[in-house]
Design a protein around this motif. Structure first.
Motif, short mmCIF file in Angstrom:
data_model
loop_
_atom_site.label_atom_id
_atom_site.label_comp_id
_atom_site.label_asym_id
_atom_site.label_seq_id
_atom_site.Cartn_x
_atom_site.Cartn_y
_atom_site.Cartn_z
N PRO A 97 0.80 -1.24 0.00
CA PRO A 97 0.00 0.00 0.00
C PRO A 97 0.83 1.29 0.00
CG PRO A 97 -0.96 -1.59 1.50
CD PRO A 97 0.35 -2.18 1.05
N THR A 98 2.10 1.22 0.39
CA THR A 98 2.97 2.40 0.43
C THR A 98 3.69 2.66 -0.89
OG1 THR A 98 4.72 0.98 1.30
CG2 THR A 98 3.39 2.22 2.91
N ARG A 99 3.37 1.88 -1.92
CA ARG A 99 4.16 1.89 -3.16
C ARG A 99 4.37 3.28 -3.74
NH1 ARG A 99 6.66 2.80 -6.77
NH2 ARG A 99 7.19 1.62 -8.65
N PHE A 100 3.37 4.13 -3.76
CA PHE A 100 3.51 5.43 -4.42
C PHE A 100 3.47 6.61 -3.44
CE2 PHE A 100 1.63 2.59 -7.66
CZ PHE A 100 2.66 2.63 -8.60
N ASP A 101 3.71 6.35 -2.16
CA ASP A 101 3.62 7.42 -1.16
C ASP A 101 4.60 8.56 -1.42
OD1 ASP A 101 1.62 6.06 0.07
OD2 ASP A 101 2.69 5.63 1.93
N VAL A 102 5.86 8.22 -1.69
CA VAL A 102 6.88 9.26 -1.89
C VAL A 102 6.70 9.97 -3.22
CG1 VAL A 102 9.36 9.63 -2.28
CG2 VAL A 102 8.58 8.22 -0.35
N GLU A 103 6.29 9.24 -4.24
CA GLU A 103 6.16 9.81 -5.58
C GLU A 103 5.23 11.01 -5.60
OE1 GLU A 103 7.58 5.65 -6.49
OE2 GLU A 103 6.57 6.74 -4.89
N LYS A 104 4.19 10.97 -4.81
CA LYS A 104 3.20 12.04 -4.82
C LYS A 104 3.84 13.39 -4.50
CE LYS A 104 -0.41 8.86 -3.31
NZ LYS A 104 -1.28 8.43 -2.18
N GLU A 105 4.83 13.38 -3.65
CA GLU A 105 5.54 14.62 -3.29
C GLU A 105 6.75 14.85 -4.19
OE1 GLU A 105 4.54 16.97 -1.16
OE2 GLU A 105 2.72 15.75 -0.98
N ALA A 106 7.52 13.77 -4.44
CA ALA A 106 8.79 13.93 -5.17
C ALA A 106 8.59 14.48 -6.56
CB ALA A 106 9.51 12.58 -5.24
N PHE A 107 7.53 14.07 -7.24
CA PHE A 107 7.33 14.51 -8.62
C PHE A 107 6.72 15.91 -8.72
CE2 PHE A 107 7.62 9.88 -9.73
CZ PHE A 107 8.74 10.01 -10.53
#
Length: 311
Positions: A97-107
């Motif tokens: 469930p954490t797969r895209f947690d960082v991407e939302k902010e990093a991109f």
């Protein structure tokens, strides 16, 4: 975010449903591309049932319906992908469930063109567990040792950082902007039947700006079973050396046509040459080693030197 998830499918009928479900849980995932590569089990039938389950799931095969390997299969997925962002998932693995947690902010930062993280392990058979642990000991998390971005990622992957960077991060944990592939004409090397992912990642780390995400815990899980190719080849066996030679030959030819930092070019050449020498035989082998040492004494300091000195 809008994400295309590319899943190459080959003989993974018993695992595929779980992989697809793990991608469907994310509202950011707008399409899941199943690219079937002429499986010999009933994977195609499983794919045909899955596309009826959700309109986001699409099925593709090669134009000739043949088997072309993971590189060509992922490339077909890249060709068909319609979203701004792309991620990959092997058919016997799954996302957490954490797969895209960082991407939302990093991109949100335009300079970031790719984000990667850590992958864990789930043992699906006792034989798979034993083979995996015999080769990788008790490693339960494939990750890097410290946060990195930009050129540090490239140098880390090549073993050129003062602190050991770690292993290759897994393709399942990589999310990238499709634009970085388009502007640099990046694709998987279809001539590599194995290690095309490692080849792709190193080239991507040069052409694009990559950034580490969650590296201390898994964001995806690798399913380890009886048929994982990664566990079948004995390290530094002739077959292993041959496959590594083809990988580093591909990287050497690419590095020759791109202005990489000089230390990166040197490391790629020395590694390529080490595996090249490992494949030679007889007196010619020792003659070639002698000539190479005269020309490049640094080759004796590479971690791969015993691939040719001891065999």
């Amino acid at each position: 975010m809008n994400i295309s998830v590319i899943i190459p499918v080959y003989n993974a009928s018993e695992f595929l449903g779980k992989a697809v479900d793990s991608a469907l849980q994310f509202e950011e995932v707008k399409e899941i591309l199943l690219v079937e590569d002429k499986s010999t089990d009933n994977s195609l039938e499983v794919c045909q049932k899955l596309i009826l389950k959700d309109s986001r799931i699409q099925l593709y095969q090669h134009p000739d319906k043949g088997n072309h390997g993971a590189g060509a299969t992922r490339n077909l997925g890249l060709e068909k992908a319609g979203c701004e962002f792309i991620s990959f998932l092997d058919a016997d693995d799954y996302y957490l469930p954490t797969r895209f947690d960082v991407e939302k902010e990093a991109f949100k930062e335009q300079k970031n063109e790719g984000v990667f993280g850590a992958i864990g392990v789930e043992y699906l058979s006792e034989k798979g567990r034993k083979e995996f642990q015999d080769k990788f000991k008790e490693v339960s998390l494939t990750t890097v040792n410290f946060p990195a971005e930009g050129e540090t990622v490239l140098k880390g992957l090549l073993g050129l950082t003062s602190q050991v960077f770690g292993t290759f991060f897994h393709l399942n944990t990589l999310t990238l902007r499709k634009s970085v592939l388009v502007k640099n004409n990046l694709r998987f090397n279809e001539n590599l039947r194995v290690h095309q992912d490692s080849d792709f990642i190193i080239k991507l780390a040069y052409h694009g700006y990559l950034k580490s995400g969650i590296i201390d815990k898994a964001i995806a899980i690798r399913g380890v079973h009886d048929h994982n190719r990664i566990t079948k080849i004995i390290r530094y066996s002739p077959q292993y050396n041959q496959r590594q030679f083809l990988l580093w030959k591909s990287l050497h030819e690419w590095a020759d046509s791109n202005p990489l930092p000089s230390d990166c070019k040197r490391k790629i050449y020395l590694t390529y040459k080490s595996f090249d020498l490992s494949l030679k035989t007889g007196l010619n082998k020792y003659f070639c080693i002698f000539l190479e040492v005269i020309k490049n004494p640094q080759i004796l300091k590479t971690q791969y030197r015993f691939t040719y000195l001891n065999r």
